[in-house]
Write an enzyme that holds these catalytic residues in place. Sequence first.
Site, PDB file in Angstrom:
ATOM      1  N   HIS A  52      63.648  13.734  -1.457  1.00  0.00           N
ATOM      2  CA  HIS A  52      64.393  14.379  -2.546  1.00  0.00           C
ATOM      3  C   HIS A  52      65.369  15.395  -1.961  1.00  0.00           C
ATOM      4  O   HIS A  52      65.316  15.694  -0.766  1.00  0.00           O
ATOM      5  CB  HIS A  52      63.431  15.031  -3.558  1.00  0.00           C
ATOM      6  CG  HIS A  52      62.635  16.173  -3.011  1.00  0.00           C
ATOM      7  ND1 HIS A  52      61.300  16.089  -2.713  1.00  0.00           N
ATOM      8  CD2 HIS A  52      63.001  17.435  -2.689  1.00  0.00           C
ATOM      9  CE1 HIS A  52      60.888  17.241  -2.238  1.00  0.00           C
ATOM     10  NE2 HIS A  52      61.891  18.071  -2.206  1.00  0.00           N
TER      11      HIS A  52
HETATM   12  P1  TYD Z   1      57.325  17.413  -4.361  1.00  0.00           P
HETATM   13  O1  TYD Z   1      58.231  18.582  -4.218  1.00  0.00           O
HETATM   14  O2  TYD Z   1      57.925  16.118  -4.805  1.00  0.00           O
HETATM   15  O3  TYD Z   1      56.511  17.173  -3.016  1.00  0.00           O
HETATM   16  P2  TYD Z   1      56.949  16.632  -1.572  1.00  0.00           P
HETATM   17  O4  TYD Z   1      58.383  16.907  -1.377  1.00  0.00           O
HETATM   18  O5  TYD Z   1      56.110  17.388  -0.655  1.00  0.00           O
HETATM   19  O6  TYD Z   1      56.645  15.187  -1.487  1.00  0.00           O
HETATM   20  O7  TYD Z   1      56.157  17.827  -5.360  1.00  0.00           O
HETATM   21  C1  TYD Z   1      55.055  16.984  -5.613  1.00  0.00           C
HETATM   22  C2  TYD Z   1      54.482  17.352  -6.974  1.00  0.00           C
HETATM   23  O8  TYD Z   1      54.017  18.704  -6.971  1.00  0.00           O
HETATM   24  C3  TYD Z   1      55.494  17.237  -8.109  1.00  0.00           C
HETATM   25  O9  TYD Z   1      54.823  16.680  -9.234  1.00  0.00           O
HETATM   26  C4  TYD Z   1      55.878  18.672  -8.410  1.00  0.00           C
HETATM   27  C5  TYD Z   1      54.656  19.467  -7.993  1.00  0.00           C
HETATM   28  N1  TYD Z   1      54.993  20.801  -7.465  1.00  0.00           N
HETATM   29  C6  TYD Z   1      54.745  21.930  -8.208  1.00  0.00           C
HETATM   30  O10 TYD Z   1      54.229  21.857  -9.348  1.00  0.00           O
HETATM   31  N2  TYD Z   1      55.067  23.156  -7.690  1.00  0.00           N
HETATM   32  C7  TYD Z   1      55.635  23.289  -6.470  1.00  0.00           C
HETATM   33  O11 TYD Z   1      55.924  24.428  -6.007  1.00  0.00           O
HETATM   34  C8  TYD Z   1      55.923  22.094  -5.711  1.00  0.00           C
HETATM   35  C9  TYD Z   1      56.565  22.163  -4.359  1.00  0.00           C
HETATM   36  C10 TYD Z   1      55.577  20.875  -6.232  1.00  0.00           C
END
Ligand code: TYD
Length: 139
Positions: A52
């Site tokens: 992302h």
């Molecule tokens: P995401 O940022 O997509 O994780 P990564 O980049 O590590 O793969 O987040 C994964 C899930 O966690 C998504 O449903 C959003 C949630 N999330 C939160 O609720 N708070 C946060 O601070 C973060 C980073 C993620």
Amino acid sequence: MALTDCKIIDLPKISDPRGNLTFIEGDRHIPFDIKRVYYLYDIPGGAERGAHGHRKLEQFIVSMSGSFDVILDDGYQTRTIHMNRSYYGLYVSPMMWRDITNVSSGAVLMVLASEVYDENDYFRDYDLFLQAVREKGGV
Ligand code: TYD
């Protein structure tokens, strides 16, 4: 933002036979005030994280344990950074697509963030990210 805005930042390290100590102060060692800290752990083998981009969020990624690769993509070029020590971190600017791969078993990734969580700040779709990069860059 361009890939050159992203950089490895060496952190202070107090070496000690009892164990080393590293610290991070927002707006001093990293170029933003820290509003949120999160960490990834218990990552199963072969899992990939990231995939992302963010519109405004700035982040600083540190390997607290183990190793992993961060692939940065500004919409024009990519760069792969191997992370495997706790005394440096990777500053990731806004408008940067990132993939996290090759995570070693038991790795712990800490992320310092400039803003609280906001799903509206995410690009989850790579084509939409590219479109936004082109619009901003005027290309
Ligand atoms: P995401 O940022 O997509 O994780 P990564 O980049 O590590 O793969 O987040 C994964 C899930 O966690 C998504 O449903 C959003 C949630 N999330 C939160 O609720 N708070 C946060 O601070 C973060 C980073 C993620």
